[in-house]
Design a protein around this motif. Sequence first.
Motif, PDB file in Angstrom:
ATOM      1  N   ASP A  11       8.727  35.645  79.789  1.00 38.07           N
ATOM      2  CA  ASP A  11       9.097  36.736  79.008  1.00 38.07           C
ATOM      3  C   ASP A  11      10.617  37.106  79.781  1.00 38.07           C
ATOM      4  O   ASP A  11      11.505  37.766  78.964  1.00 38.07           O
ATOM      5  CB  ASP A  11       8.264  37.884  79.469  1.00 38.07           C
ATOM      6  N   LEU A  12      10.914  37.021  81.017  1.00 43.00           N
ATOM      7  CA  LEU A  12      12.339  37.483  81.608  1.00 43.00           C
ATOM      8  C   LEU A  12      13.307  36.423  80.881  1.00 43.00           C
ATOM      9  O   LEU A  12      14.538  37.187  80.557  1.00 43.00           O
ATOM     10  CB  LEU A  12      12.404  37.182  82.960  1.00 43.00           C
ATOM     11  N   VAL A  13      13.209  35.213  80.608  1.00 45.22           N
ATOM     12  CA  VAL A  13      14.165  34.398  80.090  1.00 45.22           C
ATOM     13  C   VAL A  13      14.659  34.984  78.458  1.00 45.22           C
ATOM     14  O   VAL A  13      15.593  35.100  78.185  1.00 45.22           O
ATOM     15  CB  VAL A  13      13.804  32.907  79.938  1.00 45.22           C
ATOM     16  N   LYS A  14      13.606  35.456  77.833  1.00 45.91           N
ATOM     17  CA  LYS A  14      13.523  35.932  76.531  1.00 45.91           C
ATOM     18  C   LYS A  14      14.414  37.214  76.513  1.00 45.91           C
ATOM     19  O   LYS A  14      15.291  37.529  75.802  1.00 45.91           O
ATOM     20  CB  LYS A  14      12.338  36.274  75.852  1.00 45.91           C
ATOM     21  N   ALA A  15      14.054  38.146  77.557  1.00 45.16           N
ATOM     22  CA  ALA A  15      14.725  39.468  77.684  1.00 45.16           C
ATOM     23  C   ALA A  15      16.268  39.004  78.068  1.00 45.16           C
ATOM     24  O   ALA A  15      17.039  39.868  77.411  1.00 45.16           O
ATOM     25  CB  ALA A  15      14.108  40.279  78.924  1.00 45.16           C
ATOM     26  N   LEU A  16      16.568  38.218  78.892  1.00 40.97           N
ATOM     27  CA  LEU A  16      18.132  37.936  79.172  1.00 40.97           C
ATOM     28  C   LEU A  16      18.651  37.358  78.122  1.00 40.97           C
ATOM     29  O   LEU A  16      19.838  37.338  78.238  1.00 40.97           O
ATOM     30  CB  LEU A  16      17.995  37.047  80.660  1.00 40.97           C
ATOM     31  N   HIS A  17      17.967  36.768  77.360  1.00 40.75           N
ATOM     32  CA  HIS A  17      18.439  35.877  76.260  1.00 40.75           C
ATOM     33  C   HIS A  17      19.203  37.060  75.540  1.00 40.75           C
ATOM     34  O   HIS A  17      20.574  36.859  74.726  1.00 40.75           O
ATOM     35  CB  HIS A  17      17.575  35.191  75.297  1.00 40.75           C
ATOM     36  N   ARG A  18      18.797  38.336  75.245  1.00 37.98           N
ATOM     37  CA  ARG A  18      19.419  39.396  74.568  1.00 37.98           C
ATOM     38  C   ARG A  18      20.576  40.000  74.839  1.00 37.98           C
ATOM     39  O   ARG A  18      21.336  40.552  74.324  1.00 37.98           O
ATOM     40  CB  ARG A  18      18.514  40.514  74.336  1.00 37.98           C
ATOM     41  N   VAL A  19      20.885  39.640  76.349  1.00 37.24           N
ATOM     42  CA  VAL A  19      22.294  40.296  76.871  1.00 37.24           C
ATOM     43  C   VAL A  19      23.067  39.089  77.155  1.00 37.24           C
ATOM     44  O   VAL A  19      24.152  39.371  77.877  1.00 37.24           O
ATOM     45  CB  VAL A  19      21.929  41.176  78.247  1.00 37.24           C
ATOM     46  N   GLY A  20      22.836  37.819  76.466  1.00 38.38           N
ATOM     47  CA  GLY A  20      23.997  36.733  76.488  1.00 38.38           C
ATOM     48  C   GLY A  20      23.808  35.874  77.551  1.00 38.38           C
ATOM     49  O   GLY A  20      24.529  34.777  77.452  1.00 38.38           O
ATOM     50  N   TYR A  21      22.601  35.606  78.305  1.00 34.72           N
ATOM     51  CA  TYR A  21      21.988  34.438  79.179  1.00 34.72           C
ATOM     52  C   TYR A  21      21.433  33.266  78.118  1.00 34.72           C
ATOM     53  O   TYR A  21      20.834  33.639  77.268  1.00 34.72           O
ATOM     54  CB  TYR A  21      21.266  35.051  80.204  1.00 34.72           C
ATOM     55  N   ARG A  22      21.974  32.142  78.574  1.00 34.29           N
ATOM     56  CA  ARG A  22      21.386  30.765  77.821  1.00 34.29           C
ATOM     57  C   ARG A  22      20.764  30.167  78.873  1.00 34.29           C
ATOM     58  O   ARG A  22      21.446  29.931  79.885  1.00 34.29           O
ATOM     59  CB  ARG A  22      22.500  30.167  76.889  1.00 34.29           C
ATOM     60  N   VAL A  23      19.908  29.341  78.413  1.00 38.66           N
ATOM     61  CA  VAL A  23      19.315  28.142  79.496  1.00 38.66           C
ATOM     62  C   VAL A  23      20.163  27.059  79.550  1.00 38.66           C
ATOM     63  O   VAL A  23      20.540  26.353  78.334  1.00 38.66           O
ATOM     64  CB  VAL A  23      17.766  27.903  78.785  1.00 38.66           C
ATOM     65  N   GLU A  75      19.518  51.094  84.126  1.00 39.90           N
ATOM     66  CA  GLU A  75      19.805  50.808  83.006  1.00 39.90           C
ATOM     67  C   GLU A  75      19.351  49.369  82.389  1.00 39.90           C
ATOM     68  O   GLU A  75      18.973  49.269  81.462  1.00 39.90           O
ATOM     69  CB  GLU A  75      21.518  50.977  82.828  1.00 39.90           C
ATOM     70  N   ALA A  76      19.616  48.530  83.528  1.00 38.68           N
ATOM     71  CA  ALA A  76      19.127  46.975  83.244  1.00 38.68           C
ATOM     72  C   ALA A  76      17.741  46.821  82.999  1.00 38.68           C
ATOM     73  O   ALA A  76      17.278  46.280  81.866  1.00 38.68           O
ATOM     74  CB  ALA A  76      19.536  45.917  84.470  1.00 38.68           C
ATOM     75  N   ILE A  77      16.881  47.751  83.754  1.00 38.53           N
ATOM     76  CA  ILE A  77      15.271  47.720  83.572  1.00 38.53           C
ATOM     77  C   ILE A  77      15.151  48.293  82.259  1.00 38.53           C
ATOM     78  O   ILE A  77      14.461  47.565  81.243  1.00 38.53           O
ATOM     79  CB  ILE A  77      14.687  48.370  84.646  1.00 38.53           C
ATOM     80  N   LYS A  78      15.761  49.246  81.703  1.00 41.42           N
ATOM     81  CA  LYS A  78      15.473  50.223  80.500  1.00 41.42           C
ATOM     82  C   LYS A  78      15.831  49.218  79.198  1.00 41.42           C
ATOM     83  O   LYS A  78      15.310  49.082  78.199  1.00 41.42           O
ATOM     84  CB  LYS A  78      16.271  51.404  80.614  1.00 41.42           C
ATOM     85  N   TYR A  79      17.067  48.396  79.514  1.00 37.80           N
ATOM     86  CA  TYR A  79      17.505  47.685  78.362  1.00 37.80           C
ATOM     87  C   TYR A  79      16.624  46.349  78.246  1.00 37.80           C
ATOM     88  O   TYR A  79      16.545  46.181  77.021  1.00 37.80           O
ATOM     89  CB  TYR A  79      19.059  47.493  78.610  1.00 37.80           C
ATOM     90  N   LEU A  80      16.125  45.810  79.133  1.00 38.49           N
ATOM     91  CA  LEU A  80      15.499  44.502  79.262  1.00 38.49           C
ATOM     92  C   LEU A  80      13.935  44.637  78.557  1.00 38.49           C
ATOM     93  O   LEU A  80      13.590  43.967  77.939  1.00 38.49           O
ATOM     94  CB  LEU A  80      15.575  43.815  80.624  1.00 38.49           C
ATOM     95  N   PHE A  81      13.301  45.985  79.303  1.00 42.56           N
ATOM     96  CA  PHE A  81      12.053  46.011  79.093  1.00 42.56           C
ATOM     97  C   PHE A  81      11.725  47.366  78.145  1.00 42.56           C
ATOM     98  O   PHE A  81      10.417  47.459  78.082  1.00 42.56           O
ATOM     99  CB  PHE A  81      11.495  46.027  80.480  1.00 42.56           C
ATOM    100  N   GLY A  82      12.769  48.057  78.028  1.00 40.58           N
ATOM    101  CA  GLY A  82      12.450  48.974  76.807  1.00 40.58           C
ATOM    102  C   GLY A  82      11.919  50.093  77.279  1.00 40.58           C
ATOM    103  O   GLY A  82      11.315  51.131  76.774  1.00 40.58           O
TER     104      GLY A  82
END
Length: 82
Positions: A11-23, A75-82
Amino acid sequence: MKLPRDVSGTDLVKALHRVGYRVTRQTGSHIRLTREGEGARQHHITIPNHSPLRVGTLSAIITDVATHLRISKDEAIKYLFG
């Protein structure tokens, strides 16, 4: 904002993908993500693929990401987990 208690590594990988992180790679149960920044600036984080992640582990990862993005932890928590 309070950290969610039931976040898995996937779930965290998917959330971080939205802010530009790639596996970039996976070794065993650990997933390495990379985010390309301005110029040659990169940011790497390693996430254990556990379900659920321990609260302290999740908090440390969120703090690291927030520092890199130059935003507050809330802000990071709000953005990642809504």
